[in-house]
Design a protein around this motif. Sequence first.
Motif, PDB file in Angstrom:
ATOM      1  N   TYR A   7       0.813  -1.217   0.000  1.00 63.21           N
ATOM      2  CA  TYR A   7       0.000   0.000   0.000  1.00 63.21           C
ATOM      3  C   TYR A   7       0.850   1.273   0.000  1.00 63.21           C
ATOM      4  N   PRO A   8       1.861   1.402   0.871  1.00 63.95           N
ATOM      5  CA  PRO A   8       2.691   2.624   0.825  1.00 63.95           C
ATOM      6  C   PRO A   8       3.398   2.807  -0.520  1.00 63.95           C
ATOM      7  N   LEU A   9       3.856   1.710  -1.105  1.00 65.36           N
ATOM      8  CA  LEU A   9       4.511   1.825  -2.415  1.00 65.36           C
ATOM      9  C   LEU A   9       3.535   2.308  -3.480  1.00 65.36           C
ATOM     10  N   SER A  10       2.299   1.833  -3.400  1.00 66.63           N
ATOM     11  CA  SER A  10       1.283   2.262  -4.364  1.00 66.63           C
ATOM     12  C   SER A  10       0.998   3.749  -4.214  1.00 66.63           C
ATOM     13  N   LEU A  11       0.867   4.205  -2.967  1.00 61.02           N
ATOM     14  CA  LEU A  11       0.639   5.630  -2.742  1.00 61.02           C
ATOM     15  C   LEU A  11       1.796   6.469  -3.287  1.00 61.02           C
ATOM     16  N   ALA A  12       3.003   6.022  -3.025  1.00 64.10           N
ATOM     17  CA  ALA A  12       4.174   6.779  -3.485  1.00 64.10           C
ATOM     18  C   ALA A  12       4.235   6.821  -5.008  1.00 64.10           C
ATOM     19  N   ALA A  13       3.943   5.682  -5.646  1.00 63.47           N
ATOM     20  CA  ALA A  13       4.016   5.631  -7.107  1.00 63.47           C
ATOM     21  C   ALA A  13       2.987   6.556  -7.732  1.00 63.47           C
ATOM     22  N   PHE A  14       1.747   6.522  -7.250  1.00 58.63           N
ATOM     23  CA  PHE A  14       0.727   7.373  -7.854  1.00 58.63           C
ATOM     24  C   PHE A  14       0.908   8.837  -7.461  1.00 58.63           C
ATOM     25  N   PHE A  15       1.466   9.095  -6.287  1.00 63.20           N
ATOM     26  CA  PHE A  15       1.790  10.481  -5.925  1.00 63.20           C
ATOM     27  C   PHE A  15       2.804  11.058  -6.916  1.00 63.20           C
ATOM     28  N   GLY A  16       3.871  10.310  -7.183  1.00 66.20           N
ATOM     29  CA  GLY A  16       4.879  10.790  -8.119  1.00 66.20           C
ATOM     30  C   GLY A  16       4.327  10.965  -9.520  1.00 66.20           C
ATOM     31  N   LEU A  17       3.497   9.978  -9.991  1.00 62.20           N
ATOM     32  CA  LEU A  17       2.917  10.078 -11.328  1.00 62.20           C
ATOM     33  C   LEU A  17       1.980  11.270 -11.425  1.00 62.20           C
ATOM     34  N   TYR A  18       1.199  11.502 -10.365  1.00 63.39           N
ATOM     35  CA  TYR A  18       0.258  12.627 -10.379  1.00 63.39           C
ATOM     36  C   TYR A  18       1.015  13.958 -10.451  1.00 63.39           C
ATOM     37  N   VAL A  19       2.078  14.080  -9.667  1.00 69.65           N
ATOM     38  CA  VAL A  19       2.839  15.345  -9.655  1.00 69.65           C
ATOM     39  C   VAL A  19       3.466  15.611 -11.022  1.00 69.65           C
ATOM     40  N   VAL A  20       4.071  14.584 -11.614  1.00 68.19           N
ATOM     41  CA  VAL A  20       4.688  14.769 -12.939  1.00 68.19           C
ATOM     42  C   VAL A  20       3.641  15.157 -13.972  1.00 68.19           C
ATOM     43  N   ALA A  21       2.504  14.419 -13.978  1.00 73.30           N
ATOM     44  CA  ALA A  21       1.446  14.723 -14.939  1.00 73.30           C
ATOM     45  C   ALA A  21       0.865  16.111 -14.692  1.00 73.30           C
ATOM     46  N   GLY A  22       0.725  16.496 -13.409  1.00 69.48           N
ATOM     47  CA  GLY A  22       0.188  17.818 -13.100  1.00 69.48           C
ATOM     48  C   GLY A  22       1.108  18.932 -13.552  1.00 69.48           C
ATOM     49  N   LYS A  23       2.394  18.784 -13.320  1.00 67.11           N
ATOM     50  CA  LYS A  23       3.337  19.805 -13.770  1.00 67.11           C
ATOM     51  C   LYS A  23       3.348  19.920 -15.290  1.00 67.11           C
ATOM     52  N   LEU A  24       3.257  18.774 -15.950  1.00 64.39           N
ATOM     53  CA  LEU A  24       3.203  18.799 -17.413  1.00 64.39           C
ATOM     54  C   LEU A  24       1.946  19.508 -17.884  1.00 64.39           C
ATOM     55  N   GLY A  25       0.822  19.228 -17.233  1.00 58.22           N
ATOM     56  CA  GLY A  25      -0.417  19.876 -17.646  1.00 58.22           C
ATOM     57  C   GLY A  25      -0.409  21.364 -17.409  1.00 58.22           C
ATOM     58  N   LEU A  26       0.073  21.807 -16.232  1.00 60.54           N
ATOM     59  CA  LEU A  26       0.073  23.240 -15.937  1.00 60.54           C
ATOM     60  C   LEU A  26       1.090  24.009 -16.771  1.00 60.54           C
ATOM     61  N   SER A  27       2.025  23.302 -17.373  1.00 60.09           N
ATOM     62  CA  SER A  27       2.950  23.992 -18.277  1.00 60.09           C
ATOM     63  C   SER A  27       2.250  24.482 -19.533  1.00 60.09           C
ATOM     64  N   LEU A  28       1.025  23.980 -19.749  1.00 61.66           N
ATOM     65  CA  LEU A  28       0.249  24.387 -20.921  1.00 61.66           C
ATOM     66  C   LEU A  28      -0.910  25.299 -20.528  1.00 61.66           C
ATOM     67  N   ALA A  29      -0.871  25.867 -19.328  1.00 55.66           N
ATOM     68  CA  ALA A  29      -1.936  26.761 -18.879  1.00 55.66           C
ATOM     69  C   ALA A  29      -1.742  28.146 -19.487  1.00 55.66           C
TER      70      ALA A  29
END
Length: 562
Positions: A7-29
Motif C-alpha cells: 500500500y505505501p509503495l502504491s501511494l508513493a508511485a501514484f503520488f509521483g505520477l500525479y505530480v509529474v502529470a500535473g506539472k506537465l499539464g500546468l505547463s500548458l496553462a
Amino acid sequence: MLADRKYPLSLAAFFGLYVVAGKLGLSLAFVHASASPVWPPTGVALAALLTLGYRVWPAIFAGAFVVNVTTMGSVATSLGIASGNTLEGLLGAYLVNRYANGARAFDHSQDVFKFAGFAALLSTVVSATVGVGSLVLGGYAAWADVDEIWFTWWLGNASGALTFTPLLVLWLRDWRGAPSRGRVLEAAALWLTTTLIGLAVFGEGLARFGLMTLPLTFLCTPPLVWAAVRFRRLEAAMLVTALSGIATWETLRGFGPFASATANEALLLLQLFMGTVSVMVISAGALVEERRRVGEEREDLLMRAQLARAEAESANRAKDEFLAMLGHELRNPLAAIISAVSVLDRLGQQDDVAMRARGAIRHQITHLGRLVDDLLDIAHVTSGDIVLTCEPLNLATSVQRSVSNLASTGRLERHVIDVRAEPVWANADPTRLNQIVANLLTNAIKYTSPGGTIRIRVGGEEDQAIVGVADTGIGIPPSLLRHMFDLPVQGDKRLDRAQGGLGVGLTLVRRLVELHGGRVQVFSEGPGRGSEFLIHLPRIEPAKPVDSQSVLRVVGKVASAR
C-alpha cells in the motif's frame, strides 16, 4: 486491492505520477496558471481509484496539493483545489463502479459511454467548481475571468479522463496478458501509418500543400478503427494517446486545423476532438471484443451440445442394449419356473393352500412375462428392429376381438366393461394393434377398483380412426399427464411405478402408435375422476362393404341394452 505491505509503495508511485502529470499539464496553462486545457492527472486519479480502490485517495490529495502549492496560490487555495480534485476522482470512481462495471467499464460498449458521461462530464464539474471557487475566494482569480477559467478547467479534466484513464486502466489490468501475436508487421505498419497521418494532419505537412484550412481531422480515424478492430483495446488506447501527443505538440507549434485560434482555444478544441475519438475507438474495440466473446461462447455451447448429444445417444444405446439383454436373460429363468410349477401341479399337494400358492406363482410369472415382452418390444422399437405388417383392418372387429381375448383370461370379471364400436378402417398391424388395446385395457384394470366401469369406444372423425379406452379409476394428477408416455427414470413418481410396475406399457403404446403414423392422447380431470386414452390412426376407405349400424357388445357386469 493490493496487499497491505504494498500500500505505501502504491501511494508513493501514484503520488509521483500525479505530480509529474500535473506539472506537465500546468505547463500548458494560458488563461490561468492553475487551469490547463490538458490535464492528465484526472485520468491518473480515476485509473488509480478504479483499479486499486478508494484507499489511494491520499496520494491524489497530496499530489494535487504539491502541484498547486508549487505553482501558484496559497496553502489554503491549494488545499481547496486538492480537495476538489480528490472529490472529483472519488465521485467519478463511485459512479463508474456503481453504474458502469468499474474497472471493466471498457469491456462493453454501453459501459464506455456511461464512463464518459459519469466520469468525464459529470464528476469533473466538482473539481472545476471547487477549484475556481478557491482561486476567486483567495484573490488569485478575477470574477470577470471565471467563465473562461471554469470552462478550461472542466474541459481539460474531462479530456484527461477520456484520453488517459482507458490507457492506464487497461495497462494496469492487462499488461501481463499476451499481446497480439503474429501481427508484428501489421502493428508496425499501423503505428507508422498513424504517426504519418498525425504529422500530416496536425503538422506542417498540409500547410505546404495549401490544405491547412480544410477539415481533414477525420483522416485520423481510419488507423484508430483499424487498431480497435485488429488489436487489443490496450494497444488502441496507446495509439490514441500517441496521436494526442503528436497533435498537442504540433498545435503548440502553430500547425494543424485548430492552430488558427488562440493557444488555449486551440488546445481546448483539440482535446475535445481527441476525447471524442478516444470514446469512439474504445467503444469500437469493446464491441469487437463482445462479438468475439459471443462467437466463442456460441462455439463452446455448440461443442457442449454436440458432446451432450453424443453422450445421450450413447446412453440411449446402452439403455436399449441393457433392456434387450435383460429381457432375454429373464426369459430363461421364467421358463424354468413355469415348468417347475407345472410339475408341482401334477405331483404336489392338492389342498387349498398349495393350490393358491401355485396360482399366485403362476399369476406373477404371467405378469413378469408381460413385463419382459414389453421390455423387449421397447428395445426393438427404439432400435428400429420392429417391422409392421400392416393391412386394412376394421377397427371395430379388431378391438372387439382384443377385448374378448382378454375377457377369456378372466381378468375382466371384476369390472363393468362397455364396448361400443362403429365400423372404421385403418391400415394397421393386427398383432401390434391387439397389443396396444391390451396394454390400455390392462392399465385401466390396474387403476380401476373392482366394480368400476371401463368403456371402449371405436369411431371415426373426418380422416381419423379413433380408439378410446376410458375408466372410472383413480385418475391422473395434472402434473403427471404430460409424462404418462415417457419411459420412467430413476426417482420417477409415476402412478404405474407406485403400483409396482415398471411403467413401460404406456411407453410401448405410444411408440407402436407412432410407428403406425398415429398419435395417442390422455385426459383426466384429476385424482378420483378417472382417465381416458385416445388412439388416433390415419383413416382409410373400407376394404369391403360392412354394416354401417353401430355395434354394441357388453362384457362383464353390464346388462345387455341398446
